[in-house]
Design an enzyme around this catalytic site. Structure first.
Site, PDB file in Angstrom:
ATOM      1  N   HIS A  91       0.814  -1.203   0.000  1.00  0.00           N
ATOM      2  CA  HIS A  91       0.000   0.000   0.000  1.00  0.00           C
ATOM      3  C   HIS A  91       0.857   1.266   0.000  1.00  0.00           C
ATOM      4  CE1 HIS A  91       0.216  -0.377   4.523  1.00  0.00           C
ATOM      5  NE2 HIS A  91       0.385   0.918   4.402  1.00  0.00           N
ATOM      6  N   ASP A 121       0.276  -7.629   1.140  1.00  0.00           N
ATOM      7  CA  ASP A 121       0.598  -6.226   1.345  1.00  0.00           C
ATOM      8  C   ASP A 121       2.115  -6.015   1.418  1.00  0.00           C
ATOM      9  OD1 ASP A 121       0.358  -3.546   1.618  1.00  0.00           O
ATOM     10  OD2 ASP A 121      -0.810  -3.582   3.469  1.00  0.00           O
ATOM     11  N   SER A 200       4.473   2.318   8.009  1.00  0.00           N
ATOM     12  CA  SER A 200       4.167   1.233   7.077  1.00  0.00           C
ATOM     13  C   SER A 200       5.385   0.864   6.245  1.00  0.00           C
ATOM     14  CB  SER A 200       3.046   1.663   6.130  1.00  0.00           C
ATOM     15  OG  SER A 200       1.836   1.649   6.815  1.00  0.00           O
TER      16      SER A 200
END
Lengths: 462, 768
Positions: A91, A121, A200
């Site tokens: 992402h 992911d 992230s």
């Protein structure tokens, strides 16, 4: 959960960089009971992983607002090889048109995408280094044999505060977060080390300074509920991304359920196997003769034991790794009898695809796939749906809504994005007096007509 | 004329001399005696002395009436006397008189909920308070008996055996009241009291907002006054602020006689228990069909007794009725028309727990009450009434009992209170109704002191609003009612006469057939100006102001047989035969229905309610009526002849099965649901229409709108199959049923637990 909001903190960055100080040192061995010497642990981690930490600033292209927009996002990554391979989240890297990276040395480097895997992911990037150049990299921990209570540190750039480190423990080493939203192929490391947007893709590091996970999710409203992808999954996915540019997964059409499933209130006796929850109609599993309620004992010679939900991801990998097109042995138990079946899995093509922007209509479109929008796929397994509607805009004014499935434009059926593009371009190019197209859409399963007047060109207003 | 007051200092109590004499003169004049006839001033002290000798003050302290709340009958009204006094930490002080012995005090009726009384004590002249309790009430005299724990200093009133009183006898009343400096003894001429007492007396018939304000006397501060002859001879009492000398002054012998027959408060509990043991007041459980928008007005009227206003329409209500005959129960509850139509089943339970099937027979004309026929007959009922035994409504000041029953926290709660009649009062329709001292809530039963049911209290439904206009919901139920009236069997001619007054115009649409709507058999959407233009139908649709575009034609529907197709734009419909044949065509221009159909609950559905504008129109024409529809196809306006036909069962008339223990309601998959869920015509399954919170179904993550396809390996084609599968599993002693669930294009299976912890789900979850 998938998308972190871009945080515009560029002005602060220089300031913050200077603010990262050394941890206060404490007298070593002051408490005999404490096995860990915090200052040295943190020093180790810093020494081993900090140099490999990458601050990512991808420029993503976003269609969700009904128009093509470029958004700068923040993320983190970790260098895993001396020649500049960087692991980060899907992402962070998805839809990226450019990825600016800032290395530990504050040197700015561009990166290119090696491969993306939406299911886990994860993404693999390659830094554009000078030929033959070597840079520091972090070591992936050999196994993900983590234990609850073990100290871990999250490294990354929360809210763009690059080179941040936070300390916590492993709250749960095998957290199952359900099947949807690409969570089917791994369990998660749950940690209370502070993880924020911008973390992230950053590494979760153990006390030896080895990467044990990739920080990915956080529950925003909770207190310190962060989740990281375990390193074994990272290694497995990264290898494949490097080799193939994507993770090939075979499709079998099987949905599995653990023997003990308190969530759905079913408990099956025994320890062996997993229960077939559903067999997709027309899928390879159905062709092979698997039925709902069968107990799947082994696939391609590997046992498929799932007593609890946490055991399912491994089985899904086993199924996904089946060679497409060739029959693989499959053993199920039905009504107490053992059945040997042969299953020829299909290759599951990646569903990632660019959306389509129709600027004069002030809307963006995406193709319907089972994986992306299962609820829409129920009404129309393939086709085009409205991804976003710009507001204010012509489509919004006409009453087009997000999630409308486009059946036809000016009474000409639309089957895919290409068809829609053709129809759009034809509408813009035509010299008809009234700039109106009639869209037939499916909304909540019901047909509806929308007359879209695109005479008003709002591009000039941007 | 100012009433004479004799203020006395708190302690020692002493009267001041001059004022009474002046006042007495005025009082004598006020009495109406001829002023020309000069009389000697009467020594007023004699009267005051007499009053002072017997008067005491009864002090009542209050607590939170938790009992009332538990009964569900009297949610502690914040404006009720006990609540106000409790909140302000005040005690209620009322005058009383010692009678018979030194431990018996009479006070005027206080109508205090028994649970709210924390303590009672009696304060005599200059003595310490003596603990006491409210022990009984008098059947006739409007007084409550207070019993003290020890002897009081005040003497009992020595009433003479007989005494002659004429209209000319100068009489005085006196009592003790709270003045500026504490308790004061006062007296005045009865005549002046008579005049003043008129003020504030009256009846109100209640307002829709507060039906309980009903037909009752306005609440006045009630006092007990000693009636004394001018020479100091005590004659009797006056309780409350009654007017009528004849009826309101009770002489000594009457009071002593009444005292012998006093009804102890403790007897009320026994009475409640006795009624409960009998079949006299039986629970009547109404189960309602799940409402849908089709039924019109799915919101429950606020004051609908038995259900809270936020109850799910899927629910049921428990009312209590009186068995007027072994096979007839009269239930004092007013139910709006829409809800009567929605009654699915009526169940009556007798005192032994036996189940009886009930049939809704009709409402009582003009009253918020209905009659249920019971099969098999109940063991006991009101005795057949012979005319001789028919007692008149309780006369003025006569005590009667109010029996209220509530279904609360899964159990029946009986409660009996005393009340006192004010006699009859003229009310709605110039009829005379019972007026009571305390308001009687609708749904309560009136008993005499022997426990015989005299009648019930219910809403009054003015008959003039009963005239129903077809297709329009009339104001019904609590909103149309006018307060509370006590319908007395005697007054109304007994149970038989009641049953004769049945209003059978609105009955439960029990047969599903009866509920089936007409249909054209299309799904349709509205147009707007631009869509009309793009379709090239601006002209016939008047720029999109009328017309509905067909988006789906159901197979074998009238529309399909008539050849209507998708994308036809329906313009108008016109009746071509029967009474309305000459009328102009009706434009079809329904506004868009809500995106998600809702059946009154909060569950969105993918299918829409059937009762749209077109169906409404067809419904008004009636089945079999010929009509034609004008529509546009390929730019040309065409017409097609049709006949109003009845639709197959739809969502709201679907067959259903409910399992309370599992907490799920399922319905058959009707044609529109099938189309919305993209199910093939022969695909099996039933739709989950409701999942109770916290139920086994909810724990298994079952959700509304999911399809149950199989149960324990058995394919489900109807709700009955589902019920049968559950029954079979129960019979086989299995702890759960495995069902295959379909949600959009995914399927899974879940186990529904059949074993429920005792008591955890046995009582209805909502609505009671």
């Amino acid at each position: 959960m998938r998308r972190r909001g871009p945080v515009a903190l560029a002005a602060l960055l220089g300031l913050v960089a200077g603010a990262v100080g050394r941890p206060p040192s404490a007298p070593a061995g002051a408490e005999e009971k404490v096995a860990l010497d915090f200052p040295s642990v943190i020093e180790t981690a810093k020494a081993r992983v900090f140099p490999a930490l990458v601050f990512l600033r991808p420029v993503q292209e976003d269609l969700s607002g009904g128009e093509k927009r470029r958004v700068e996002a923040f993320g983190s990554g970790v260098v895993v090889s001396p020649d500049g391979l960087v692991v980060t989240n899907h992402h962070v890297a998805e839809n990226a048109r450019q990825i600016h990276c800032v290395l530990h040395t504050r040197r700015r480097v561009e990166a290119t995408v090696v491969g993306l895997d939406r299911e886990t992911d994860l993404a693999l990037l390659r830094l554009s280094l000078a030929p033959g150049e070597r840079i520091p990299h972090a070591e992936l921990a050999p196994t993900d044999a983590l234990e609850e209570g073990q100290f871990v540190m999250a490294l990354g750039a929360p809210y763009g505060f690059e080179r941040s480190i936070s300390l916590g423990i492993v709250s749960n080493a095998r957290r199952h977060l359900g099947e949807l939203e690409g969570h089917a192929f791994n369990n998660w490391i749950q940690t209370d080390a502070a993880i924020n947007p911008g973390n992230s893709g950053g590494p979760l590091v153990d006390t030896d300074g080895a990467v044990v996970g990739i920080n990915t999710l956080v529950i925003p409203s909770a207190n310190n509920l962060g989740f990281a992808i375990p390193v074994e999954v990272v290694r497995r996915v990264a290898d494949r991304l490097l080799r193939d540019g994507r993770v090939r997964r075979a499709r079998t059409g099987l949905t599995l359920r653990p023997l003990v499933d308190y969530l759905q209130n079913t408990v099956f006796p025994g320890e062996k196997g997993a229960i077939v929850d559903d067999v997709a109609p027309g899928s390879p599993a159905e062709t092979a003769g698997v039925r709902k309620g069968d107990r799947l004992l082994s696939v391609a010679g590997r046992e498929t034991n799932a007593r609890y939900r946490e055991d399912l991801p491994d089985i899904r990998w086993t199924l996904a790794d089946l060679p497409p097109g060739r029959p693989s042995p499959l053993v199920v138990e039905r009504d107490g009898h053992r059945l040997d079946l042969a299953l020829a899995a299909e290759d599951c093509l990646p569903c990632d695809g660019d959306g389509f922007e129709a600027p004069r209509w002030d809307a963006t479109f995406q193709s319907v796939t089972e994986e992306r929008v299962p609820d829409l796929a129920f009404f129309r397994p393939s086709g085009v749906y409205v991804l976003g509607v710009r507001f204010p805009g012509n489509a919004a004014e006409a009453g087009l809504r997000e999630g409308d499935i486009v059946l036809s434009v000016d009474r000409k059926p639309v089957e895919d994005l290409a068809g829609l593009r053709t129809a759009y371009e034809a509408s813009v190019a035509s010299d008809r007096p009234k700039k109106v197209v009639l869209l037939e859409v499916l909304r909540e399963g019901r047909k509806k007509l929308v007359a879209l007047d695109y005479a008003h060109d709002r591009d000039g207003e941007r | 004329v100012t009433p004479s007051r004799a203020p006395s200092p708190p302690k020692p109590r002493r009267r001041r001399a001059p004022a009474p004499f002046l006042a007495l003169a005025a009082a004598a004049w006020a009495l109406g005696s001829r002023p020309a006839e000069a009389r000697e001033p009467v020594p007023f002290d004699t009267v005051l002395d007499r009053v002072e000798r017997h008067a005491v003050v009864v002090v009542v302290r209050f607590r939170k009436d938790v009992e009332a709340d538990a009964h569900g009958t009297d949610r502690a009204d914040p404006d009720s006397t006990p609540e106000v006094f409790r909140r302000w930490r005040m005690s209620l002080r009322v005058p009383g008189f010692v009678v018979r012995d030194r431990r018996t005090v009479l006070v005027s009726d206080l109508f205090l909920p028994r649970g709210s009384v924390a303590s009672v004590e009696v304060v005599g002249k200059g003595r310490d308070p003596v603990p006491a309790r409210l022990s009984a009430f008098l059947p006739h005299c409007g007084a409550t008996v207070v019993e003290t724990a020890s002897d009081l200093a005040a003497e009992p009133v020595p009433f003479p055996e007989t005494v002659a009183v004429t209209a000319r006898t100068p009489l005085f009343v006196g009592s003790v009241g709270e003045g500026l400096r504490g308790d004061e003894v006062w007296a005045e001429s009865l005549g002046s009291a008579r005049r003043r007492a008129f003020v504030g007396r009256g009846f109100s018939y209640g307002t829709p907002e507060r039906a309980s304000a009903g037909l009752s006397g306005s609440r006045m501060s009630r006092t007990a006054d000693l009636v004394v002859r001018e020479d100091g001879l005590p004659l009797g009492f006056r309780f409350g602020a009654s007017v009528d000398l004849e009826e309101s002054v009770w002489t000594g012998p009457e009071i002593l006689e009444d005292l012998r027959r006093a009804f102890p408060f403790s007897g009320l509990e026994e009475r409640a228990a006795a009624t409960r043991r009998s079949d006299l007041l039986v629970p009547v459980r109404l189960t309602y069909r799940v409402a849908s928008d089709d039924d019109g007005g799915s919101v429950l009227p606020f004051a609908y007794a038995g259900l809270s206003d936020d109850a799910e329409p899927d629910d049921h209500a428990v009312h209590y009725g009186v068995a007027v005959a072994p096979d007839r129960v009269v239930v004092p509850a007013s139910i709006p028309d829409a809800w009567v139509r929605r009654i699915e089943s009526v169940a009556v339970e007798d005192a032994e727990g036996g189940a009886h099937r009930g049939t809704f027979e009709g409402r009582l004309r003009g009253l918020g009450a209905f009659v249920v026929r019971v099969e098999p007959a109940l063991a006991t009922s009101l005795p057949p009434r012979d005319e001789a035994r028919t007692s008149a409504p309780p006369g003025p000041e006569n005590a009667f009992l109010v029996h209220r029953v509530a279904f609360r926290a899964g159990a029946r709660r009986d409660r009996v209170d005393m009340n006192r009649s004010l006699g009859e009062a003229r009310g709605h329709g110039d009829r005379r109704y019972l007026a009571s001292e305390e308001a009687v809530p609708a749904g309560a039963f009136l008993l005499d002191l022997d426990g015989e049911v005299l009648g019930f209290a219910c809403d009054l439904l003015p008959e003039d609003v009963d005239a129903e206009v077809p297709g329009s919901a009339r104001p019904t139920g609590a909103r149309g009612s006018r307060g509370v009236v006590a319908a007395l069997f005697a007054e109304r001619g007994g149970p038989a006469a009641l049953a004769a007054g049945l209003d059978r115009r609105v009955l439960p649409a029990q047969a599903e057939e009866a509920r089936r709507l007409p249909w054209l058999g299309v799904e349709h959407e509205g147009l707007d100006r631009r869509v009309a233009e793009a379709l090239g139908v601006s002209g016939p649709t008047l720029d999109g102001a009328r017309g509905r575009i067909v988006t789906l034609v159901y197979p074998s529907s009238p529309a399909s047989r008539a050849g209507l197709r998708e994308d036809d734009v329906l313009l108008t419909a016109r009746r071509t035969g029967g009474s309305g044949a000459g009328a102009p065509p009706v434009d079809l221009r329904d506004g868009d229905a809500p995106t998600f159909a809702s059946d009154g609950g909060d569950v969105p559905r993918l299918w829409r309610p059937r009762l749209d504008g077109i169906v409404r129109l067809l419904d008004s024409w009636g089945e079999g009526a010929p009509y034609e529809v004008a529509y546009v196809r390929d730019g040309a306006v065409r017409t097609v002849p049709l006949v109003v036909e009845r639709a197959p069962r739809d969502w709201s008339s679907a067959r259903r099965a409910r399992d309370d223990a599992v907490g799920v309601t399922v319905r058959e998959v009707t044609y529109e649901v099938r189309a919305a869920l993209r199910m093939a015509g022969d695909a099996p399954g039933v739709v989950v229409s409701r999942v109770d919170e916290g139920s086994p179904a909810a724990r298994a993550r079952l959700q509304p709108n999911e399809i149950l396809r199989e149960a324990d390996g058995r394919v489900l084609t109807s709700p009955d199959d589902f019920a049968a599968a559950l029954a079979a599993a129960r019979a086989a002693g299995r702890p759960s049923v495995r069902v295959v669930v379909l949600r959009l294009n995914r399927s899974r299976f879940v186990d529904l637990d059949l074993v429920v912890a005792p008591g955890s789900l046995g009582s209805p979850a909502k609505g009671d």
